[in-house]
Design an enzyme around this catalytic site. Sequence first.
Site, short mmCIF file in Angstrom:
data_model
loop_
_atom_site.label_atom_id
_atom_site.label_comp_id
_atom_site.label_asym_id
_atom_site.label_seq_id
_atom_site.Cartn_x
_atom_site.Cartn_y
_atom_site.Cartn_z
N GLY A 216 -16.73 -37.53 -32.08
CA GLY A 216 -17.39 -38.51 -31.22
C GLY A 216 -18.07 -37.81 -30.07
N ASN A 217 -18.49 -38.55 -29.07
CA ASN A 217 -19.09 -37.95 -27.88
C ASN A 217 -18.74 -38.80 -26.67
OD1 ASN A 217 -21.33 -39.99 -27.46
ND2 ASN A 217 -21.79 -39.32 -29.55
N ARG A 218 -19.18 -38.35 -25.49
CA ARG A 218 -18.71 -38.97 -24.24
C ARG A 218 -19.54 -40.16 -23.78
NH1 ARG A 218 -15.18 -35.14 -22.14
NH2 ARG A 218 -15.66 -33.02 -22.77
N ALA A 287 -25.71 -42.96 -28.51
CA ALA A 287 -25.61 -41.52 -28.79
C ALA A 287 -25.06 -41.39 -30.20
CB ALA A 287 -24.69 -40.87 -27.76
#
Length: 414
Positions: A216-218, A287
């Site tokens: 995943g990402n932030r 994102a």
Amino acid sequence: MTTSVESSALSGKCVALAVTGSIAAYKAVEVARLCIKAGATVLPLMTTSSTRFVGPITLAGICGQAVAMDMWDASFSGEMHVSIAARADVLAIVPATADLIARLAQGRADDLVTATALCARGPVLVAPAMHPRMWDHPATQRNVAELRQQGRIAFCGPVVGPVASGENGMGRMQEPSVIVQAIAALLAPPRDLEGVRIVVTAGPTHEPIDPVRYIGNRSSGKMGFAIAARARARGARVDLVSGPVAQETPGGVVRHDVETAEDMKNVLSAILRDDLSGADAIVMAAAVADYRPVVCSTEKIKKTEGDVMPLALTHNPDLIAEIGARRSSARPVLVAFALETGDDAHVIDYAKKKLAAKKVDFVVANAAHESLGRHTNRVAIVSADSASPFELASKEDLADRILDQIAERLVAQP
Ligand code: CTP
């Protein structure tokens, strides 16, 4: 200066103008003057500390009304905060100190201004003014986030610029003319996107490795949610396709929760249909993970002896690029984001390349360290023939800038 738009929104309206204790208090007099010039009645309120910065006589003189200050004024018949809240079409707190914002966030009613704010049923506008370190402080940011979450209070500013101490930063009060525009917009919000169908994506995607792990990402989703909320407020029909985030759904917005890029692609296909006729504009703020694991294990993967744990990844489809490649007319208007590291020139350069590669109308270029998880963002909007200067502002204000561009494009290419 007041424009005809402000005059028509403010004419005949009653603005309760509350002044609190900041050096910017003297500018509240100009806000009062501009509101009156636009045809409004202004009821002035002041906290005791604000009288150290600007004289009540000045404000009373401009407003042609006595300044309300003391909730316990025995000569007033009835409850002052209830009476002002009932009379006012809008309450504007100009300037609002860090302390006032903290008390609003707590729902306190320990002076006339906070009691009136708590009692107000119409819109409330807050124009913060403080030293940049006070604005940046986690306590202030938490209070601002709490008030934004409640959705009852609109913020106007602060902006980046010189502050009283001589330093420069985010904390300077917005200019009086802009505050008056914001008050007018609350009384008669622009409905320039009435009937326009906008699809917004937000948040990260999670690409599963096994039943308990993912890539995943932030991304927090704040920017996409702000765009969805503002588009809805301006009259659009909004579909919000969101990855896993902890954000409240803005009122009136249709939300579709997804997990992976593939899920997002499927939901987008269903909304847009084969010929992309299902939307007038798409804002791709999500994102989306560029890669996903080649296989997702059905069992939890166990630790192994070796030092290295290989994980094979494959490309996810580029959702916005696929839509850009399929589009054969000016609709839907396409907006992509470019989150980059590096200096401004480098960020713009990348955005221009992305604009061409993905065949989109606008790329919103932002610097990673000034965006992720924050309530503000610093962006430039890049199109084939222009790039706006970088602007640091709240995500709501930037959402409006992006929507302004979409609205302009929809009018220019109907
Ligand atoms: N995007 C998309 N589908 C993907 C990946 C990204 O639609 N699989 C969209 C994002 O929503 C965003 C824009 O493309 O609007 C970001 O472009 P991207 O090329 O993914 O940016 P980066 O991954 O940061 O680019 P690069 O790694 O090439 O610098």
